[in-house]
Design a protein around this motif. Structure first.
Motif, PDB file in Angstrom:
ATOM      1  N   LYS A  54       7.042  13.144 -59.568  1.00  0.00           N
ATOM      2  CA  LYS A  54       6.526  13.581 -60.693  1.00  0.00           C
ATOM      3  C   LYS A  54       7.224  14.887 -60.999  1.00  0.00           C
ATOM      4  O   LYS A  54       7.156  15.709 -60.213  1.00  0.00           O
ATOM      5  CB  LYS A  54       4.783  13.700 -60.890  1.00  0.00           C
ATOM      6  CG  LYS A  54       4.090  12.464 -60.560  1.00  0.00           C
ATOM      7  CD  LYS A  54       2.658  12.825 -60.493  1.00  0.00           C
ATOM      8  CE  LYS A  54       1.731  11.446 -60.203  1.00  0.00           C
ATOM      9  NZ  LYS A  54       0.377  11.643 -60.023  1.00  0.00           N
ATOM     10  N   ASN A  58       6.715  13.715 -66.444  1.00  0.00           N
ATOM     11  CA  ASN A  58       7.190  12.550 -66.341  1.00  0.00           C
ATOM     12  C   ASN A  58       6.573  11.818 -64.700  1.00  0.00           C
ATOM     13  O   ASN A  58       6.923  12.463 -63.701  1.00  0.00           O
ATOM     14  CB  ASN A  58       8.777  12.710 -66.122  1.00  0.00           C
ATOM     15  CG  ASN A  58       9.140  12.692 -67.452  1.00  0.00           C
ATOM     16  OD1 ASN A  58       8.853  12.308 -68.435  1.00  0.00           O
ATOM     17  ND2 ASN A  58      10.399  13.608 -67.356  1.00  0.00           N
ATOM     18  N   ILE A  61       8.916   8.693 -61.612  1.00  0.00           N
ATOM     19  CA  ILE A  61      10.443   8.502 -61.347  1.00  0.00           C
ATOM     20  C   ILE A  61      10.845   8.154 -60.264  1.00  0.00           C
ATOM     21  O   ILE A  61      10.595   8.777 -59.023  1.00  0.00           O
ATOM     22  CB  ILE A  61      10.661   9.964 -61.746  1.00  0.00           C
ATOM     23  CG1 ILE A  61      10.480  10.633 -62.843  1.00  0.00           C
ATOM     24  CG2 ILE A  61      12.352   9.944 -61.368  1.00  0.00           C
ATOM     25  CD1 ILE A  61      10.754  12.094 -62.930  1.00  0.00           C
ATOM     26  N   GLU A  75      17.327  11.804 -63.334  1.00  0.00           N
ATOM     27  CA  GLU A  75      16.664  12.804 -64.177  1.00  0.00           C
ATOM     28  C   GLU A  75      17.454  14.179 -63.919  1.00  0.00           C
ATOM     29  O   GLU A  75      17.238  15.018 -64.675  1.00  0.00           O
ATOM     30  CB  GLU A  75      15.170  12.923 -64.158  1.00  0.00           C
ATOM     31  CG  GLU A  75      14.533  11.567 -64.732  1.00  0.00           C
ATOM     32  CD  GLU A  75      14.599  10.274 -63.955  1.00  0.00           C
ATOM     33  OE1 GLU A  75      14.161   9.345 -64.617  1.00  0.00           O
ATOM     34  OE2 GLU A  75      14.940  10.470 -62.559  1.00  0.00           O
TER      35      GLU A  75
END
Length: 226
Positions: A54, A58, A61, A75
């Motif tokens: 996290k 978001n 992930i 990311e």
């Protein structure tokens, strides 16, 4: 470009050949919250032995496993490495873009929170302690800039939430006790709350530091007339 594509192909191939399942020992050692920067967290957790994170709002992930301790996070466009000694932490794999800088993210203690998290919980004394720790480590950190904290206080003033505004301005006073402006702002919040005693105290303090503080002069004159 060709070199980048080749590296991406090799990474993809390596990931595809590696089991994404993680051992219970690894899961127990690595799950938790890691301090990404002075006031931001990456939370590591597992679902069905697969690793997830996290970060920045978001959830879920999924990190792609490269080896037993190394994972690729799209990311971040980084490979992150879990290192257990001397204490569990995350390290970014070295690459040209880092220019020789090594990035380490320490694992936070159970129950530990960031300054903003303490603040959101209205645990203002703990928030101040956390902000002071940031200031001690890096006095130029943008998170603790005087004007940034002041703006936050005035955001609460605009919402007529004077109690919280006062707590914000108190934090700014503790961080910047030699600033005339922080006392002026705290005095104004007290005045809006109709606490003229504390308003006067802070306006006078602001003027002691800077006798030319026009706002403090004007508001002290206003409160003295009442």
């Amino acid at each position: 470009m060709k070199k980048f594509l080749f590296r991406l192909f090799c990474l993809t191939l390596l990931i595809s050949c590696t089991s994404q399942k993680n051992s219970e020992e690894f899961i127990n050692a690595t799950k938790g919250r890691y301090l990404f920067n002075a006031n931001e967290v990456i939370e590591i957790y597992f679902k069905e032995q697969n690793l997830y994170a996290k970060w920045r709002g978001n959830d879920d992930i999924k990190l792609l496993k490269v080896s037993d301790s190394t994972f690729y996070m799209k990311e971040l466009n980084e490979k992150i490495i879990f290192i257990s000694k001397p204490k569990m932490h995350i390290q970014l794999a070295e690459k040209t873009e880092h220019e020789g800088v090594k990035y380490h993210f320490r694992k936070m203690k159970y129950g530990e929170k960031t300054a903003n998290e303490y603040f959101d919980l209205k645990e203002f004394s703990k928030a101040l302690t956390a902000f002071k720790a940031i200031q001690k480590k890096d006095s130029l950190n943008p998170i603790i800039r005087e004007n940034k904290i002041n703006r936050l206080g005035y955001n609460f003033v605009k919402k007529n939430n004077y109690e919280t505004a006062i707590e914000v301005f108190k934090i700014n006073v503790a961080l910047y006790p030699k600033s005339s402006n922080v006392y002026d702002s705290l005095g104004e919040a007290f005045l809006l709350k109709k606490d003229t005693v504390n308003a006067k105290i802070n306006f006078k303090k602001a003027l002691t530091i800077n006798p030319e503080n026009k706002s403090a002069k004007r508001l002290l004159k206003k409160v003295t007339k009442k």
